[in-house]
Design a protein around this motif. Structure first.
Motif, PDB file in Angstrom:
ATOM      1  N   ASP A 148     -10.623   2.063  14.882  1.00 33.49           N
ATOM      2  CA  ASP A 148     -10.463   1.842  16.316  1.00 33.49           C
ATOM      3  C   ASP A 148     -10.287   3.211  16.959  1.00 33.49           C
ATOM      4  OD1 ASP A 148      -9.454   1.338  18.906  1.00 33.49           O
ATOM      5  OD2 ASP A 148      -8.718  -0.630  18.277  1.00 33.49           O
ATOM      6  N   ILE A 149     -11.358   3.730  17.522  1.00 31.53           N
ATOM      7  CA  ILE A 149     -11.332   5.096  18.046  1.00 31.53           C
ATOM      8  C   ILE A 149     -10.304   5.231  19.159  1.00 31.53           C
ATOM      9  CG2 ILE A 149     -12.716   6.869  19.192  1.00 31.53           C
ATOM     10  CD1 ILE A 149     -15.162   5.727  17.802  1.00 31.53           C
ATOM     11  N   ARG A 150     -10.192   4.226  20.013  1.00 31.19           N
ATOM     12  CA  ARG A 150      -9.259   4.328  21.136  1.00 31.19           C
ATOM     13  C   ARG A 150      -7.812   4.365  20.670  1.00 31.19           C
ATOM     14  NH1 ARG A 150      -6.952   0.639  24.867  1.00 31.19           N
ATOM     15  NH2 ARG A 150      -7.961  -1.127  23.830  1.00 31.19           N
ATOM     16  N   GLY A 152      -6.901   5.015  17.350  1.00 33.29           N
ATOM     17  CA  GLY A 152      -6.720   6.061  16.350  1.00 33.29           C
ATOM     18  C   GLY A 152      -6.321   5.569  14.980  1.00 33.29           C
ATOM     19  N   TYR A 153      -6.613   4.312  14.652  1.00 32.81           N
ATOM     20  CA  TYR A 153      -6.319   3.803  13.317  1.00 32.81           C
ATOM     21  C   TYR A 153      -7.282   2.670  12.982  1.00 32.81           C
ATOM     22  CZ  TYR A 153      -3.458   0.603  16.200  1.00 32.81           C
ATOM     23  OH  TYR A 153      -3.010  -0.266  17.152  1.00 32.81           O
ATOM     24  N   LYS A 154      -7.328   2.307  11.684  1.00 36.53           N
ATOM     25  CA  LYS A 154      -8.211   1.248  11.234  1.00 36.53           C
ATOM     26  C   LYS A 154      -7.634  -0.119  11.605  1.00 36.53           C
ATOM     27  CE  LYS A 154     -10.477   3.572   7.367  1.00 36.53           C
ATOM     28  NZ  LYS A 154     -10.775   3.547   5.920  1.00 36.53           N
ATOM     29  N   THR A 155      -8.518  -1.054  11.904  1.00 37.82           N
ATOM     30  CA  THR A 155      -8.090  -2.410  12.224  1.00 37.82           C
ATOM     31  C   THR A 155      -8.991  -3.426  11.524  1.00 37.82           C
ATOM     32  OG1 THR A 155      -9.505  -2.536  14.196  1.00 37.82           O
ATOM     33  CG2 THR A 155      -7.259  -1.719  14.507  1.00 37.82           C
ATOM     34  N   TYR A 156      -8.480  -4.630  11.398  1.00 38.88           N
ATOM     35  CA  TYR A 156      -9.246  -5.756  10.849  1.00 38.88           C
ATOM     36  C   TYR A 156      -8.719  -7.001  11.544  1.00 38.88           C
ATOM     37  CZ  TYR A 156     -11.755  -8.589   7.423  1.00 38.88           C
ATOM     38  OH  TYR A 156     -12.611  -9.473   6.813  1.00 38.88           O
ATOM     39  N   ARG A 157      -9.257  -7.294  12.725  1.00 36.78           N
ATOM     40  CA  ARG A 157      -8.692  -8.329  13.574  1.00 36.78           C
ATOM     41  C   ARG A 157      -9.262  -9.713  13.247  1.00 36.78           C
ATOM     42  NH1 ARG A 157      -5.507  -5.572  16.604  1.00 36.78           N
ATOM     43  NH2 ARG A 157      -6.075  -3.506  17.404  1.00 36.78           N
ATOM     44  N   ASP A 158      -8.580 -10.729  13.761  1.00 40.00           N
ATOM     45  CA  ASP A 158      -9.074 -12.086  13.584  1.00 40.00           C
ATOM     46  C   ASP A 158     -10.221 -12.342  14.560  1.00 40.00           C
ATOM     47  OD1 ASP A 158      -7.854 -12.373  16.037  1.00 40.00           O
ATOM     48  OD2 ASP A 158      -6.365 -13.838  15.390  1.00 40.00           O
ATOM     49  N   GLY A 159     -10.796 -13.538  14.492  1.00 39.56           N
ATOM     50  CA  GLY A 159     -11.933 -13.855  15.343  1.00 39.56           C
ATOM     51  C   GLY A 159     -11.599 -13.910  16.813  1.00 39.56           C
ATOM     52  N   TRP A 160     -10.311 -13.997  17.135  1.00 43.56           N
ATOM     53  CA  TRP A 160      -9.873 -14.057  18.536  1.00 43.56           C
ATOM     54  C   TRP A 160      -9.528 -12.680  19.077  1.00 43.56           C
ATOM     55  CZ3 TRP A 160     -10.854 -18.892  19.954  1.00 43.56           C
ATOM     56  CH2 TRP A 160     -10.846 -19.867  18.960  1.00 43.56           C
ATOM     57  N   ASN A 161      -9.667 -11.661  18.211  1.00 41.18           N
ATOM     58  CA  ASN A 161      -9.394 -10.278  18.601  1.00 41.18           C
ATOM     59  C   ASN A 161      -7.964 -10.101  19.115  1.00 41.18           C
ATOM     60  OD1 ASN A 161     -10.364  -7.600  18.717  1.00 41.18           O
ATOM     61  ND2 ASN A 161     -10.608  -7.749  20.934  1.00 41.18           N
ATOM     62  N   ASN A 162      -7.020 -10.779  18.490  1.00 41.61           N
ATOM     63  CA  ASN A 162      -5.623 -10.650  18.891  1.00 41.61           C
ATOM     64  C   ASN A 162      -5.105  -9.242  18.629  1.00 41.61           C
ATOM     65  OD1 ASN A 162      -4.952 -13.248  19.890  1.00 41.61           O
ATOM     66  ND2 ASN A 162      -4.981 -14.052  17.802  1.00 41.61           N
ATOM     67  N   ILE A 163      -4.296  -8.759  19.533  1.00 46.52           N
ATOM     68  CA  ILE A 163      -3.672  -7.443  19.415  1.00 46.52           C
ATOM     69  C   ILE A 163      -2.167  -7.636  19.519  1.00 46.52           C
ATOM     70  CG2 ILE A 163      -3.446  -5.153  20.447  1.00 46.52           C
ATOM     71  CD1 ILE A 163      -6.287  -5.504  21.539  1.00 46.52           C
ATOM     72  N   ALA A 164      -1.433  -7.077  18.572  1.00 45.24           N
ATOM     73  CA  ALA A 164       0.016  -7.275  18.541  1.00 45.24           C
ATOM     74  C   ALA A 164       0.699  -6.483  19.647  1.00 45.24           C
ATOM     75  CB  ALA A 164       0.579  -6.857  17.185  1.00 45.24           C
TER      76      ALA A 164
END
Length: 361
Positions: A148-150, A152-164
């Protein structure tokens, strides 16, 4: 004639226009609702697939995951390399301070902690040296993790693109990518102690995006609002050694014992340590000559009972050796080679431990 043409070309009345608009509006809403349902189905399916990928990244391919490579089980996944469950999903995407993968020689200690199976006391020399086992963090277990360039770390999100939300914990999203991940102890209570974690749970909030949905009933009655999850039980990633029997054949013409079969398993905690799982002690009778004067070895069995603190052995490749029970885990030595009597053992969660026979010479 003029009057008839004007009637034919007079157009639609206001009521007729309203009827047309109503019909078009209804058709549009039906199309949008169908498209929305299709999109939600895709998100639901993507989340389910990603949960399976996370589970496989943790427990690998084997009987517990009902998968194999070309019909054979192969040790893979986070647990096989690190000897424990991950503290968070971030550890599946990057080492995050863990020891990275290298060839490590098992380290034998003189004392075994009866609650944790950890070795303590002084180091015990393994005659001839211990074979090096490939252990440590491999780098990336979630092959689909993206930078995730914005953020600054790697992500692996669910199909709903939830962000904590990061209000209470600035690292919440970086640690678990918007999923709800938790470790559980043997009693089923939440814990942050990875060394004593017995199970794990990975959950997606779906379109709810509300952490309160994780407790009690899920609000709403739509299938799309069902919280999707994967539970990883103790038997999915580790092996209960209770009842496992290791056989030794004594080819010496002297009695040996009391001895124990001792298994060393790597755990990537606190800079890396080797857990010690010991069988009940047993004596091995001397080999006896038969009627033709040929020496016939005597067999003895070492049985593993419930291990320290009920701790299971993590799946993976481990070192099994014979030690003298009354001499601070001193390894039994092969008199011909001056090396410890040992062998490497592959343990798979969901399968019985293999049959092992050690030769005492």
């Amino acid at each position: 004639m003029t009057r008839n043409l004007s009637r034919r070309n007079r157009g639609l009345t206001l009521i007729e226009l309203l009827v047309v608009v109503a019909v078009l509006t209804a058709v549009t809403w039906l199309a949008l609702d169908g498209a929305d349902a299709d999109m939600r189905q895709q998100r639901f399916d993507e989340t389910r697939l990603r949960l399976d990928v996370i589970r496989r990244a943790i427990v690998g391919s084997g009987p517990a995951n009902d998968t194999s490579w070309d019909g054979a089980w192969r040790l893979s996944g986070f647990v096989a390399d690190n000897g424990r469950l991950p503290a968070n999903l971030r550890e599946l995407a990057e080492p995050a301070g863990l020891q990275t993968q290298t060839a490590s020689a098992p380290k034998l200690k003189s004392v075994i902690d009866p609650l944790t199976c950890a070795g303590s006391g002084g180091d015990v020399t393994i005659p001839g040296g211990a074979p090096a086992l490939i252990k440590g963090h491999r780098g990336v277990y979630l092959s689909g993790a993206a930078n995730d360039i914005r953020r600054g770390y790697k992500t692996y999100r669910d199909g709903w693109n939830n962000i904590a939300a990061t209000t209470a914990n600035p690292n919440a999203d970086r640690d678990n990518f918007g999923w709800a991940f938790s470790l559980l102890d043997s009693a089923g209570d939440s814990t942050e102690d990875v060394a004593n974690a017995a199970a794990a749970s990975v959950r997606s909030l779906g379109p709810i995006r509300d952490p309160s949905a994780l407790s009690g009933s899920t609000p709403g009655d739509s299938v799309w609002e069902t919280v999707q999850l994967r539970d990883i039980a103790k038997n999915d990633w580790s092996v209960n050694p209770a009842g496992w029997t290791v056989t030794a054949r004594n080819r010496k013409e002297t009695n040996t014992g009391p001895l124990q079969a001792l298994l060393l398993a790597y755990e990537n905690s606190g800079g890396g340590r080797w857990l010690h799982f010991a069988s009940d002690p047993a004596d091995c009778a001397a080999a006896q000559p038969d009627g033709a004067g040929k020496i016939v070895p005597e067999s003895c069995e070492f049985i593993f009972s419930t291990p320290c603190g009920g701790k299971y052995i993590p799946q993976g490749r481990h070192l099994l050796l014979l030690v003298e029970a009354a001499s601070n885990n001193k390894p039994l030595e092969n008199s011909a080679t001056s090396r410890a009597i040992s062998t490497e053992v592959d343990l798979f969660a969901g399968a019985q431990p293999p049959r092992v026979v050690l030769e005492i010479r």
